[in-house]
Structure formats: C-alpha cells, structure tokens
Design an enzyme around this catalytic site. Structure first.
Site, mmCIF file in Angstrom:
data_model
loop_
_atom_site.group_PDB
_atom_site.id
_atom_site.type_symbol
_atom_site.label_atom_id
_atom_site.label_comp_id
_atom_site.label_asym_id
_atom_site.label_seq_id
_atom_site.Cartn_x
_atom_site.Cartn_y
_atom_site.Cartn_z
ATOM 1 N N ASN A 164 -12.926 -0.541 -0.587
ATOM 2 C CA ASN A 164 -11.714 -0.318 -1.397
ATOM 3 C C ASN A 164 -11.812 0.878 -2.353
ATOM 4 O OD1 ASN A 164 -13.561 -1.911 -2.794
ATOM 5 N ND2 ASN A 164 -11.981 -2.911 -4.006
ATOM 6 N N GLU A 261 -21.593 -7.869 -7.259
ATOM 7 C CA GLU A 261 -20.236 -7.638 -7.781
ATOM 8 C C GLU A 261 -19.280 -8.175 -6.734
ATOM 9 O OE1 GLU A 261 -19.607 -6.686 -10.671
ATOM 10 O OE2 GLU A 261 -21.484 -5.798 -11.309
ATOM 11 N N CYS A 295 -10.899 -5.796 -6.669
ATOM 12 C CA CYS A 295 -11.512 -7.033 -7.142
ATOM 13 C C CYS A 295 -10.914 -7.423 -8.488
ATOM 14 C CB CYS A 295 -13.011 -6.842 -7.275
ATOM 15 S SG CYS A 295 -13.417 -5.374 -8.223
ATOM 16 N N GLU A 470 -22.916 -3.755 -13.758
ATOM 17 C CA GLU A 470 -23.087 -2.353 -13.398
ATOM 18 C C GLU A 470 -22.556 -1.518 -14.558
ATOM 19 O OE1 GLU A 470 -21.283 -2.327 -9.229
ATOM 20 O OE2 GLU A 470 -23.309 -1.534 -8.921
HETATM 21 P P1 NAD Z 1 -17.416 -7.721 2.603
HETATM 22 O O1 NAD Z 1 -18.209 -8.722 1.854
HETATM 23 O O2 NAD Z 1 -16.886 -8.096 3.919
HETATM 24 O O3 NAD Z 1 -18.288 -6.400 2.855
HETATM 25 C C1 NAD Z 1 -18.832 -5.647 1.794
HETATM 26 C C2 NAD Z 1 -20.009 -4.837 2.316
HETATM 27 O O4 NAD Z 1 -21.056 -5.740 2.656
HETATM 28 C C3 NAD Z 1 -19.714 -4.056 3.592
HETATM 29 O O5 NAD Z 1 -20.445 -2.858 3.566
HETATM 30 C C4 NAD Z 1 -20.229 -4.992 4.689
HETATM 31 O O6 NAD Z 1 -20.551 -4.322 5.879
HETATM 32 C C5 NAD Z 1 -21.450 -5.595 4.013
HETATM 33 N N1 NAD Z 1 -21.837 -6.926 4.450
HETATM 34 C C6 NAD Z 1 -21.073 -7.906 4.993
HETATM 35 N N2 NAD Z 1 -21.816 -9.010 5.234
HETATM 36 C C7 NAD Z 1 -23.072 -8.734 4.799
HETATM 37 C C8 NAD Z 1 -24.295 -9.478 4.766
HETATM 38 N N3 NAD Z 1 -24.378 -10.730 5.203
HETATM 39 N N4 NAD Z 1 -25.383 -8.880 4.252
HETATM 40 C C9 NAD Z 1 -25.340 -7.618 3.762
HETATM 41 N N5 NAD Z 1 -24.208 -6.856 3.801
HETATM 42 C C10 NAD Z 1 -23.089 -7.410 4.301
HETATM 43 O O7 NAD Z 1 -16.271 -7.234 1.624
HETATM 44 P P2 NAD Z 1 -15.105 -6.181 1.921
HETATM 45 O O8 NAD Z 1 -14.052 -6.856 2.719
HETATM 46 O O9 NAD Z 1 -15.673 -4.905 2.428
HETATM 47 O O10 NAD Z 1 -14.583 -5.884 0.431
HETATM 48 C C11 NAD Z 1 -13.683 -6.697 -0.216
HETATM 49 C C12 NAD Z 1 -14.380 -7.634 -1.180
HETATM 50 O O11 NAD Z 1 -15.180 -6.875 -2.118
HETATM 51 C C13 NAD Z 1 -13.411 -8.413 -2.033
HETATM 52 O O12 NAD Z 1 -13.780 -9.763 -2.097
HETATM 53 C C14 NAD Z 1 -13.529 -7.767 -3.409
HETATM 54 O O13 NAD Z 1 -13.179 -8.588 -4.487
HETATM 55 C C15 NAD Z 1 -14.945 -7.351 -3.434
HETATM 56 N N6 NAD Z 1 -15.148 -6.255 -4.420
HETATM 57 C C16 NAD Z 1 -15.746 -6.549 -5.617
HETATM 58 C C17 NAD Z 1 -15.899 -5.561 -6.590
HETATM 59 C C18 NAD Z 1 -16.537 -5.860 -7.940
HETATM 60 O O14 NAD Z 1 -16.926 -4.919 -8.625
HETATM 61 N N7 NAD Z 1 -16.664 -7.115 -8.362
HETATM 62 C C19 NAD Z 1 -15.446 -4.272 -6.320
HETATM 63 C C20 NAD Z 1 -14.849 -4.004 -5.099
HETATM 64 C C21 NAD Z 1 -14.704 -5.023 -4.149
#
Ligand code: NAD
Length: 490
Positions: A164, A261, A295, A470
């Site tokens: 995102n 995060e 998020c 962070e």
């Molecule tokens: P996601 O969890 O599907 O993927 C995030 C990243 O993790 C990707 O690079 C993915 O390939 C990798 N990944 C997936 N499964 C994994 C595993 N088992 N082990 C290691 N890596 C893995 O999330 P998304 O759909 O890409 O992003 C959206 C989510 O991210 C939302 O829930 C959002 O709230 C969260 N987010 C949080 C913050 C924050 O600062 N709190 C910021 C941005 C997004």
C-alpha cells in the site's frame, strides 16, 4: 540496474539482488504479473526468488555485517543523507513509478517520495548525534562498581513490506536498520516491487557497500523462507495480522527479534462542538486517502447525535465530489492495487449489506476508470456492532458512520476492537481532547489534524495492530540489542 532502465521498458524484475548483482529466475513460471492499477495493463513480471537465492541473499548480508557494523555512525550518516538527496533528485521518476504501478494520484505519489527522503534524512541526523551511540553510565547504589549501558546492532534483518505504501514502508525499515549498523534482506510486495528496485539502485548509487542491502522477491512463501533462515537475527514485518501471526511463530524458533506493524480498525470521533467542515475534511482524508488502503484508515466514524444530520449532509456532498480517476492533477482518489483486492473489498461490502448494513451514499467513478481497478467510495450508516464492515479491516474505500450521545459511549465504541493503531478526535474542547488522548486505546491519536506522520513520531499499535514501534529513536533501537556492563571500580 538504473532507475532509467527500470522506467524505460516493461521488464522482468529480477528475483533477487544479492551483493549488488541482479539474479534472474531460472523458472519463468514462478513470477507475478505487475499491473498498472489505473489501466489494468500489465507492465512487467516480478520473478520469485528460489530457496538458493534466498539463502545466498541472507549469507551476503551476513558476510557484510562485520564490516558494516564497524563503520562509524558519521560514515553511515553521510550515506543515509546521500540516499535522501538522491531520492529527492529522482522525485519525478519515483513518483511516476508509484503512479504507474499503484495508480496513486500525483499528490499522494509525491508525498510518498517526501516521506521516504525525510526518513533517510532523519536517521542520518540521529547518526550524527554522538549520544545516540555513546555508552551511557549508570547511577548505582554501590560505589564499588561502575555500570554502563550500550547498544549494539542486532545483526542481519529481514524486512518485509506490503503493497500500500511500498517505498515509504521500505524507507521506515531500511533507514533505521542501516543507521543501527544492521545489514538487511528486503522482501517487497510482489505487486509493487518496481519502486523498491529503484530505491535499491539509489541506495547502491549512494555508495552503500554491496551486501549491506539485498533483496529477495516473491510472494508470502518467499517471505516465510526468509524469516525462517537461521542467520536472520531480526524481522521487521508490515502486513496483515494473519501473516504477522505466522511471522511471529516462525521467529519463535530462534527467538528472532520482531517488530510487527499489522492491521487496524480505527475511529474518527466528531464531538458536538467540532468544526463540521474540518470534521468532514478529516473524515474524507482518514477513510479515502490511498483509496482506503491504509492500516491507519479511520473507517469507523463516530458522530455526536446533535450534529449527525449536519455532518452526514456535508459528508455526502464531499464524498460525491471526490474525483476518482487515473493519476492527474485534479484527482483525489486512485484505484485499488489489483482486481483481486477490489473483488475482496466488494465481497465484504456485499456481506455487510446482506447482514443488514445500509449504504447511505456512494461516490462516483470518472468515465476514464473503466479499465483499471477502481471502486467508488462507499459510506455505510449505522451498521450494527457485529457487522463485518464495522468490525473487520476492509482495506478499501468503505467508511461506516455511527452516532453517539456521550463521550463515554464514543470511547467505548472506538475501543471495542482488538486492534489499536490510531484514532482521530475532532473537538473544540481542550479538556475533552485530553480525556480522549488518554482513554483511546491507540498507538497514535490525532486531535483536529489530518493523519500527519513525521519520522520523529513513533508508529505502531496496541493489541492485534502489532508489536514494537517504527520511526523515532525507538525505531532505531528496535535494530539494536541493549547491553550492560558492570566493572569493579577499584
Ligand atoms: P500481507 O500480510 O498479505 O503481506 C505483507 C507482506 O508479507 C508481503 O510482502 C507478503 O508477500 C509477505 N508475506 C505474506 N505471508 C507471509 C509469511 N507467512 N511470512 C513472511 N512474509 C509473508 O499483507 P498485504 O495484503 O500485502 O497488506 C495489507 C495489510 O498490511 C493490511 O492488513 C494492513 O493493515 C497492513 N499494513 C499495516 C501497516 C502498519 O504500519 N501497521 C502499514 C501498511 C499495511
């Protein structure tokens, strides 16, 4: 690979960058198509790293660690400052790549560039302050010993990033990790990796030695293999709570340090004394910036009963006026990142409506939106507290509005979630603002401001929103081990 090359042709983005060298995948079927979210057009392929490439990337970071950890903070400050300058110098191309891949409007794409540069600049500044790294002496109740506290780079860090805010989230991790003296292996999102390839080229151009920053690309399976590697000492993960739980389980095997995060379901509270024009502007920004793929989206909007009708009328006018279209100067909202993400969000809306939630009004799509992954903003009024749209993170342009009568009720509704990332309060009453700041369970509370983010202010949440912080000094400390020594004073 230079930023110029990356923007000039549809590419097969390399599976890995190990010690400065791009590595392509031997098996073409293991790749993800990269789309222009605003047109649906495929602009390239992101190859996935193999197990051997992941291992080689971690070993490269491990080999580079001793030398990098031994560099002086002043040396690292110079490189971090240079990265910030090169990001600024490449602003147009970086913003253009963000627009091409994610379909972000120009002002959002430019904000991402500014945030990334500011983050490198901030950590350069922390490196320049002698007290950041100097051992601190302790005051002890026993004068026969002297005590000191010092910080040491934790080692090789695995950095995992979602789609995102790709470049920004990456900067939030790489800058403090390098500042602390860690070497890294980055795993960008497979959907938005081109901008990270550009950032890596900039980091190399700034003079960061080969092996200090390595990249492995691919889906969750690549991330999972990276986090399980025994030479990884620290994992900084941003993504969904579901994936974060898996990362934490993997980390437990070797007691790797983790920063997580994760998701959110945050509230924006409009008190009866609020300036309604400002409240509407903050509600629009909080729910629909980045098409709601935040998020920190404040998609639970709580409005005092006395001003509910006035707020809803003004909110409807504002939402209908949001220009949703491919990137252009007058555009306020871009597409979702992928067709799959749009389907997921639309399915959640259908599920919420099926369970009784009523759509109060929606925005509209520009005629140029036909081919991309666009979705008009949706506002749901008075969903029940067990409705999926009220409870679950939607991660799309969907906001719920509910009325309340007392501050206690508003705080209880806002806190009725297992997440706890952020909250916004709109009020003219300073005493009320103080109460909300202390009683809202959120890592960051904004009062009468948009979602301002500064590198000086730590980011992170309570409960299911994650672990650790962070940005800020805490962001740097999260890449260090705290150690102590006691010495006989004689
Ligand atoms: P996601 O969890 O599907 O993927 C995030 C990243 O993790 C990707 O690079 C993915 O390939 C990798 N990944 C997936 N499964 C994994 C595993 N088992 N082990 C290691 N890596 C893995 O999330 P998304 O759909 O890409 O992003 C959206 C989510 O991210 C939302 O829930 C959002 O709230 C969260 N987010 C949080 C913050 C924050 O600062 N709190 C910021 C941005 C997004």
């Amino acid at each position: 690979m230079s930023p110029q090359e990356l923007t000039q042709k549809a590419l097969k983005f390399p599976a890995a960058t190990i010690a400065g060298e791009p590595h392509h995948s031997a098996t073409p079927q293991t790749s993800t198509p990269i789309h222009n979210a605003a047109t649906g057009e495929q602009i390239g392929w992101q190859e996935h790293a193999t197990a051997e490439q992941i291992d080689a990337a971690v070993r490269a970071a491990h080999s580079a660690l001793a030398t990098w950890r031994a560099t002086t903070p002043t040396f690292r400050a110079r490189l971090l400052k240079k990265i910030a300058e090169l990001i600024e110098a490449d602003r147009d191309r970086l913003a253009s790549m963000q627009m091409q891949v994610s379909g972000k409007p120009p002002f959002e794409a430019n904000l991402d560039v500014s945030d990334a540069a500011a983050t490198f600049d901030y950590y350069a500044g922390l490196c320049e302050q002698a007290r950041t790294f100097a051992p601190e002496s302790l005051t002890l109740p026993d004068n026969t010993v002297t005590g000191e506290r010092f910080y040491e780079a934790v080692g090789v860090a695995a950095l995992i990033v979602p789609w995102n805010f790709p470049m920004v989230t990456t900067a939030w991790k790489i800058a403090p990790a390098l500042a602390a003296g860690c070497t890294v292996v980055l795993k960008p999102s497979e959907f938005t990796s081109p901008v990270e390839h550009m950032l890596a080229a900039i980091i190399a151009e700034a003079g960061v030695p080969d092996g200090v920053v390595n990249i492995v690309n691919g889906c969750g399976a690549v991330g999972a293999q990276l986090t399980a590697h025994p030479l990884i000492n620290k994992i900084s993960f941003t993504g969904s709570t579901a994936s974060g739980k898996k990362v934490m389980q993997t980390a437990a095997q070797d007691m790797k340090r983790v920063t997580l995060e994760l998701g959110g379901k945050s509230a924006l509270i409009v008190r009866a004394d609020a300036d309604i024009e400002r409240a509407v502007s903050l509600a629009v920004g909080g729910a629909f910036t980045n098409a709601g793929q935040m998020c920190s989206a404040t998609a639970r909007i709580l409005v005092h009963d006395d001003v509910y009708r006035k707020f809803m009328a003004a909110f409807e006018t504002a939402v209908r006026a949001i220009v949703v279209a491919p990137p252009a100067e007058n555009v306020a909202m871009g597409p979702l990142v992928s067709a799959a993400q749009r389907e997921r969000v639309q399915a959640l809306v259908a599920e919420g409506v099926e369970a009784g939630a009523a759509v109060a009004f929606s925005g509209q799509l520009d005629s140029a939106c036909a081919e991309g992954f666009f979705m008009a903003p949706v506002v749901v009024a008075e969903p029940s507290v067990d409705n999926v749209l009220w409870n679950d993170e939607v991660f799309g342009p969907v906001a719920c509005v509910k009325s309340f009568c007392t501050d206690e009720e508003a705080i209880a509704l806002a806190n009725d979630t297992r997440y706890g990332l952020v909250a916004t309060v709109v009020t003219a009453d300073n005493d009320a603002a103080r109460r909300y700041k202390s009683q809202l369970r959120a890592g960051l509370v904004w009062v009468n401001t948009p979602q301002l983010i500064f590198p000086q202010v730590c980011w992170g949440g309570l409960g299911l929103s994650g672990i650790g912080r962070e940005l800020g000094l805490a962001g740097l400390r999260s890449y260090q081990e705290l150690r102590h020594a006691l010495t006989d004073a004689a």
